[in-house]
Design an enzyme around this catalytic site. Structure first.
Site, PDB file in Angstrom:
ATOM      1  CB  CYS A   5       8.583   3.014  -3.769  1.00 46.93           C
ATOM      2  SG  CYS A   5       8.988   3.754  -2.175  1.00 46.93           S
TER       3      CYS A   5
ATOM      4  CB  CYS B 293      12.519   5.881  -0.177  1.00 43.52           C
ATOM      5  SG  CYS B 293      11.423   4.551   0.243  1.00 43.52           S
TER       6      CYS B 293
END
Ligand code: UQ1
Length: 453
Positions: A204, A385
């Site tokens: 991430c 995200c």
């Protein structure tokens, strides 16, 4: 970050794609898999990894109705299963880390065989794996989804600083230290707060700045930071990243850089943190120059990469990731091997959201392979995200290969997801953890496509 030229695997994937794929293997029978005495156990499918990818895939396979008890095995040495997307929220003081983990064993359907062991080696030429206890397990189809390794030692001095309760150094990338982030944020009354992101691939890619924005919000509310007058604020905030931009997707990067400037946060680009020495953070710039900065709070993100047992195997590409086709998720050389998630050589951002899209494609192609059908090139690189930017708002970045936005709610309601919203904050903080635990790990959640029947 997947657009980082240093580690981007697009080039190597593109080169290797020129090699003509081999014909799909015919349906196998156990006796043909490997010499009978070479393996102590056999399964139709062996899934290496019980993380978000491993649980999604093994339960989606089971729910296809095509497998009997113990046809599918899951291999993972872990005692606990973690909801890692929640660790930024722990760092920002919004969740308790104990609420984000569960014992792994009870999460695995009793119809699956669970080997609570590490993998020692892969022997894909003979269709078996060897566990760390020496047991050999043979398979018809192998799914390699063990995640990847967060290397604390990649920053000299980091393991010691993290372990020292008096050192104001934390990382949300480890269960042990994600709560140290909020402890250090709450303790800081004045001085320099530095948040780092390394060069190379991390889980991430937005998380290193998510925790910074949550800290910014905390200091703003505590009267310790005034975005309109950062120079006169007791706290000075710096984002020091090894990368050239705030984010790998130009659309979202532009918005995040705008926020950074508006909020008076200093940006040090192409600065890679290499060591910590007391209260000094040492960076190496892209041009090789060394830069030292004093800090009163440091949030450090170490480098990450494939586990040694994957990297050193015949399954790995040059960078050590499982060498799968980007669209079918099938291994380029061993056609009964599959991979998704952090361990796979997929040039997209490594997130649980990506797994929601990858798992159904991989499962469908694996089932097709068993029936002797060709794999379909159906994965487009979707990942997401949800960037917490403070003020109870989230910028919901969603994109596919090439950094091209693919926005679920933009397409549905015509809104621009680069604008931070409160509704997205509740998706991130409340809905995603709920749907993950209740449906995704049971093989019943397909992300933007909704529930899987
Ligand atoms: C998602 O499904 C998911 O998993 C539960 C996430 O949490 C880790 C996400 O961050 C995202 C973005 C999705 C995708 C789902 C929708 C509805 C956009």
């Amino acid at each position: 970050m997947f657009r980082n030229p240093v580690t981007c695997q697009v080039a190597s994937c593109a080169t290797k794609r020129l090699v003509a794929p081999q014909a799909a293997p015919a349906v196998r029978h156990f006796a043909t898999v490997s010499p009978v005495d070479a393996a102590s156990r056999s399964h139709k499918v062996v899934v290496v990894g019980g993380g978000s990818a491993g649980l999604s895939v093994s339960h989606q396979l089971l729910r296809s109705g095509k497998f009997a008890k113990e046809d599918i095995a899951v291999v993972d040495p872990a005692e606990w299963h973690h909801y890692q997307p929640g660790w930024t929220l722990v760092g920002g003081g919004l969740k308790k880390k104990e609420d984000l983990r569960q014992p792994l064993a009870p999460m695995i359907d009793p119809k699956l065989k669970f080997y609570n062991h590490k993998v020692g080696t892969f022997t894909p030429e003979q269709n078996y794996i060897t566990l760390d206890n020496g047991d050999k397990i043979s398979y018809d189809q192998l799914v390699v989804v063990p995640g990847f390794h967060v290397d604390l030692t990649s920053i000299k001095g980091l393991p010691e600083a993290l372990a020292d309760p008096k050192a104001p150094v934390s990382t949300i990338y480890q269960y042990n230290y994600c709560d140290k982030a909020i402890t250090t944020i709450e303790a800081l009354r004045k001085g320099n707060a530095i948040f780092t992101q390394p060069t190379g691939i991390v889980k991430c890619a937005g998380a290193p700045q998510k925790v910074m924005w949550l800290a910014w919000d905390h200091w703003r509310r505590a009267g310790l930071y005034d975005s309109k007058n950062p120079a006169a604020s007791p706290i000075h905030i710096t984002f020091a990243t090894g990368l050239p931009t705030m984010f790998g997707v130009p659309k979202y990067s532009a918005k995040l850089d705008e926020l950074r400037r508006e909020r008076g946060v200093e940006g040090l680009f192409q600065h890679d943190l290499v060591s910590i020495d007391g209260n000094t953070a040492n960076f190496v710039r892209a041009d090789g120059e060394k830069v030292a900065r004093k800090f009163d709070l440091l949030h450090a993100v170490p480098k990450m990469g494939p586990h040694a047992f994957v990297k050193n195997s015949a399954l790995a590409d040059q960078a050590g990731y499982v060498d799968v086709d980007q669209e079918t998720l099938r291994h380029k050389k061993f056609h009964n091997v599959w991979s998704i998630g952090d361990a796979a050589a997929l040039p997209t951002s490594k997130t649980a959201a990506a797994i929601t899209s990858q798992a159904p494609v991989m499962v469908s192609n694996l089932l097709r392979a068993i029936e002797g059908k060709e794999a379909e090139p159906a994965y487009d690189g979707y990942t997401s995200c949800p960037l917490t930017v403070g003020e109870n708002k989230v910028l919901l970045a969603e994109f596919k290969y090439g950094g091209i936005p693919k926005e679920t709610f933009g397409d549905m309601f015509g809104i621009d997801q680069a604008t931070p919203r409160r509704a997205f904050y509740h998706l991130k903080k409340d809905f995603f953890p709920w749907v993950y635990n209740k449906y995704m790990v049971k093989g019943q959640w397909g992300g933007p496509k909704g529930w899987i029947r």
